[in-house]
Design a protein around this motif. Structure first.
Motif, PDB file in Angstrom:
ATOM      1  N   UNK A   1       0.825  -1.209   0.000  1.00  0.00           N
ATOM      2  CA  UNK A   1       0.000   0.000   0.000  1.00  0.00           C
ATOM      3  C   UNK A   1       0.860   1.260   0.000  1.00  0.00           C
ATOM      4  N   UNK A   2       0.307   2.320  -0.566  1.00  0.00           N
ATOM      5  CA  UNK A   2       1.001   3.608  -0.551  1.00  0.00           C
ATOM      6  C   UNK A   2       1.003   4.153   0.874  1.00  0.00           C
ATOM      7  N   UNK A   3       2.156   4.565   1.400  1.00  0.00           N
ATOM      8  CA  UNK A   3       2.207   5.071   2.779  1.00  0.00           C
ATOM      9  C   UNK A   3       1.237   6.222   3.030  1.00  0.00           C
ATOM     10  N   UNK A   4       0.983   7.053   2.016  1.00  0.00           N
ATOM     11  CA  UNK A   4       0.094   8.205   2.212  1.00  0.00           C
ATOM     12  C   UNK A   4      -1.355   7.796   2.409  1.00  0.00           C
ATOM     13  N   UNK A   5      -1.710   6.563   2.022  1.00  0.00           N
ATOM     14  CA  UNK A   5      -3.111   6.139   2.118  1.00  0.00           C
ATOM     15  C   UNK A   5      -3.413   5.346   3.383  1.00  0.00           C
ATOM     16  N   UNK A   6      -2.435   5.155   4.270  1.00  0.00           N
ATOM     17  CA  UNK A   6      -2.638   4.303   5.438  1.00  0.00           C
ATOM     18  C   UNK A   6      -3.606   4.938   6.426  1.00  0.00           C
TER      19      UNK A   6
ATOM     20  N   UNK B   1       3.443   0.834   8.204  1.00  0.00           N
ATOM     21  CA  UNK B   1       4.138  -0.255   7.531  1.00  0.00           C
ATOM     22  C   UNK B   1       5.349  -0.664   8.347  1.00  0.00           C
ATOM     23  N   UNK B   2       5.447  -1.955   8.632  1.00  0.00           N
ATOM     24  CA  UNK B   2       6.593  -2.445   9.376  1.00  0.00           C
ATOM     25  C   UNK B   2       7.819  -2.558   8.496  1.00  0.00           C
ATOM     26  N   UNK B   3       8.925  -2.962   9.095  1.00  0.00           N
ATOM     27  CA  UNK B   3      10.195  -3.038   8.374  1.00  0.00           C
ATOM     28  C   UNK B   3      10.179  -4.072   7.264  1.00  0.00           C
TER      29      UNK B   3
ATOM     30  N   UNK C   1     -13.559  -3.621  11.461  1.00  0.00           N
ATOM     31  CA  UNK C   1     -13.125  -2.280  11.086  1.00  0.00           C
ATOM     32  C   UNK C   1     -13.064  -2.144   9.568  1.00  0.00           C
ATOM     33  N   UNK C   2     -13.232  -0.916   9.125  1.00  0.00           N
ATOM     34  CA  UNK C   2     -13.230  -0.604   7.707  1.00  0.00           C
ATOM     35  C   UNK C   2     -12.159   0.444   7.444  1.00  0.00           C
ATOM     36  N   UNK C   3     -11.371   0.222   6.401  1.00  0.00           N
ATOM     37  CA  UNK C   3     -10.323   1.176   6.061  1.00  0.00           C
ATOM     38  C   UNK C   3     -10.125   1.184   4.547  1.00  0.00           C
ATOM     39  N   UNK C   4      -9.690   2.330   4.045  1.00  0.00           N
ATOM     40  CA  UNK C   4      -9.454   2.521   2.611  1.00  0.00           C
ATOM     41  C   UNK C   4      -7.960   2.596   2.352  1.00  0.00           C
ATOM     42  N   UNK C   5      -7.521   2.020   1.225  1.00  0.00           N
ATOM     43  CA  UNK C   5      -6.103   1.999   0.870  1.00  0.00           C
ATOM     44  C   UNK C   5      -5.946   2.224  -0.633  1.00  0.00           C
TER      45      UNK C   5
END
Length: 651
Positions: free
Chosen positions: A291-296, A302-304, A318-322
């Motif tokens: 996923x794009x970091x800006x959309x988290x 994001x882990x290592x 839960x609901x989330x958009x990416x």
């Protein structure tokens, strides 16, 4: 014996108690389920046979044994989701041992109401809500019956209980819509160590993922905004494993906080989507590839190792958009390369020897990987849901002896071969594919879509995904798990061939559940604020004011309705209604009827006082008695009576 409740009413109460406890039967320890059934049956037989109830010392001893049993079954716990529910159920059943008078009956009835709430700790699905409504009506019917000395017909008590439930419905809706929602799960106990984790685990050994294939539970649902990637591109990334102990894979250095994200180069077009994730009591979230970091989401990072993690375990839906990219370079510069090359000493010597031979003939890392994939594809390896058990040298036995395995066998063996050849490798667990719900326009990813694949690090390219399962069973990646296993016998029902009718029913039911999740279970602080904001009730003060006004008006209307029911019944006899109207006229003239005075006696008494009314009085009483008591009375006589009463003037 029970001196308050009739025998038939007692049997009904015991039946409702069994109905309320039934969903917990498979969740409780076996000894407790059997004990509860025995106690309910014994109490009914004791009442029927007029047996004496146990003495106090025996009841105390049984209660202590039950407490010890719960402590033993839940590792010394009596609180929390599972242990607390188990203790409540067994103690409610033990209450039957001292079931004598009205107080004991009321305690058991109200315990049943409380036990209904415990079902929501385990499931908030639509069928659970429907079952609880049935249980509420049944329990209320028992409560109604317990207020009478004799047994009542079930039709009467159920009708009364249904009316009470309908009267409570407006209050329930008001509280649901307007009561300020609290963040976090209302029906979850995150601290319960006994709660089972669903879905993928933080450990992957032989057989772990193939066990998940037998589950038809939904892992998450996905709604795409725009073009949908083909099945071969739908890899839903989950836990990343980098430590191998000779048999199982784990994360040897788990990411506990943000700030150590890998270097990512994103290329091509983004895929935008929303995920509705079911609770699984682990911190990982699932994402399509990288996923794009800006959309988290705000509480995720994001882990290592490129894994998407939440700051807290997912204990509620839960609901989330990416936004994700299927074309990317992940960690082109490798940090800590030795971490991805370690293998335990003394395990799988034949695999190490094979890796050395491959390295001697294929100097390029990617060529070694292709050689292993070619071996899986050309040699008699089998993709099966029921692989043979493996011993100490699990990879050796799989590669050279059994050659039958599931995705975790192939990904594990491939990663070990790569590490033994000096190529950094790790195993990724997650889900692959997903089925379209044609009626809802979203994709359903179930536990049976669980999958494992590998990543190897190639200089200049970073981490590259290689799925060895695709070499053995390409239909698993390009189509579905059902297509890959279609020729096997004894598959779980959800993996067998679906008729059009079966698909229609399953898809419709899943759509109903999805809407229930979104509109009811997902009605949290954000959705409440959005919904009430449309009516100008978005802030807390207006919300509470609207709730107060709504409750006041609703209770007032219910009160008026109940008062109307309590009012004297309206007179339905038309002749009697006209006679009452006539006597009211005479009462206003100071000549009311006596408390036990018949119509003729009353008219004679009035005529003696007012002789000028005699003819009208005798005509009215004659019409009244004829209209009310004659078998052949007609409507003409009733109309004549009404006209005579209307024309009479008491002056």
């Amino acid at each position: 014996m029970n001196e308050y409740l009739p025998l038939v009413s007692l049997w009904r109460l015991l039946a409702v108690l069994l109905l309320v406890m039934s969903p917990h039967a498979l969740r409780l320890p076996a000894w407790e389920t059997v004990s509860i059934l025995a106690l309910i049956l014994w109490r009914g037989l004791a009442a029927h046979q007029q047996w004496r109830l146990p003495p106090t010392w025996l009841k105390i001893g049984i209660a202590l044994l039950a407490l010890v049993g719960v402590l033993w079954s839940y590792q010394g716990r009596i609180s929390g989701q599972n242990a607390g529910t188990a203790l409540l159920c067994i103690m409610a059943a033990l209450k039957l041992l001292e079931f004598r008078g009205r107080r004991d009956v009321m305690v058991v009835v109200f315990l049943m109401y409380f036990m209904l709430l415990t079902h929501l700790l385990f499931s908030q699905e639509l069928w659970t809500a429907a079952y609880l409504i049935v249980c509420v009506v049944a329990t209320t019917a028992v409560l109604v019956e317990c207020q009478h000395r004799g047994a009542l017909p079930p039709r009467h008590t159920l009708r009364k209980a249904g009316a009470i439930a309908l009267q409570a419905l407006p209050l329930m809706l008001l509280l649901f819509v307007l009561f300020p929602r609290l963040p976090g799960p209302l029906w979850g106990l995150p601290a319960d160590a006994g709660a089972a984790r669903s879905g993928l685990s933080d450990r992957m050994g032989p057989g772990d993922i193939s066990t998940l294939i037998e589950s038809d539970e939904v892992a998450f649902r996905v709604e795409f905004d725009g073009a949908v990637p083909p099945p071969s591109k739908r890899y839903w990334r989950g836990p990343v494993f980098d430590h191998f102990d000779g048999r199982a894979w784990t994360n040897g250095l788990p990411t506990l906080a943000a700030g150590d994200a890998p270097e990512i180069e994103l290329r091509g077009e983004a895929v935008r989507y929303q995920i509705t994730l079911e609770p699984h009591r682990a911190p990982w979230l699932f994402a399509l590839d990288v996923p794009a970091p800006a959309s988290l989401p705000g509480d995720a990072f994001l882990g290592r190792d490129g894994q998407l993690l939440a700051r807290k375990s997912v204990i509620e839906r839960r609901r989330y958009a990416l936004s994700s990219y299927t074309d990317y370079r992940l960690a082109p510069t490798l940090r800590h390369p030795r971490r991805y090359l370690r293998l335990p000493e003394g395990f799988n010597p034949r695999t190490r020897a094979l890796a050395r031979r491959l390295r001697e003939t294929h100097p390029q890392d990617i060529e070694v990987a292709r050689a292993v994939l070619r071996m899986f594809r050309e040699q008699p390896y089998v993709y099966t849901l029921q692989p043979p058990a493996l011993g100490r040298h699990s990879v050796d036995e799989f590669l050279f002896d059994t050659r039958r395995g599931f995705c975790e066998h192939y990904s594990s063996a491939f990663a070990v071969l790569m590490r033994a050849a000096g190529i950094p490798a790790r195993v990724i667990a997650g889900y692959q594919g997903g089925r379209l719900n044609e009626f809802g326009g979203y994709y359903v990813v179930r536990q049976s879509d669980a999958h494992a694949w590998t990543e190897i690090w190639i200089a200049g390219a970073g981490w590259v995904r290689i799925d060895p399962t695709a070499a053995v069973a390409p239909e698993r990646i390009e189509q579905s798990i059902e297509a890959a296993l279609s020729e096997l016998q004894g598959l779980p029902g959800h993996l067998s061939a679906r008729t059009r009718l079966r698909y229609y029913l399953e898809a419709r039911w899943d759509l109903i559940n999805a809407r229930w999740n979104a509109l009811v279970l997902g009605y949290g602080p954000e959705l409440q604020q959005q919904f009430l904001g449309r009516f100008g009730l978005g802030d807390l003060r207006r919300m509470i004011l609207a709730l107060t006004v709504g409750l006041t008006v609703t209770l007032a209307l219910l009160g008026l309705m109940l008062l109307r029911k309590a009012a004297p019944a309206r007179i339905e006899d038309a002749a009697l209604r006209q006679w009452r109207r006539f006597t009211r006229k005479l009462a206003r003239a100071g000549l009311p009827p006596g408390p036990a005075e018949g119509p003729r006696d009353y008219v004679d008494r009035v005529a003696a006082v007012r002789p000028q009314w005699t003819a009208a009085l005798r005509r009215i009483v004659h019409l009244y008695l004829g209209s009310r008591y004659q078998l052949d009375a007609d409507t003409a006589a009733l109309r004549e009576l009404a006209r005579a009463v209307r024309e009479f003037r008491a002056r």
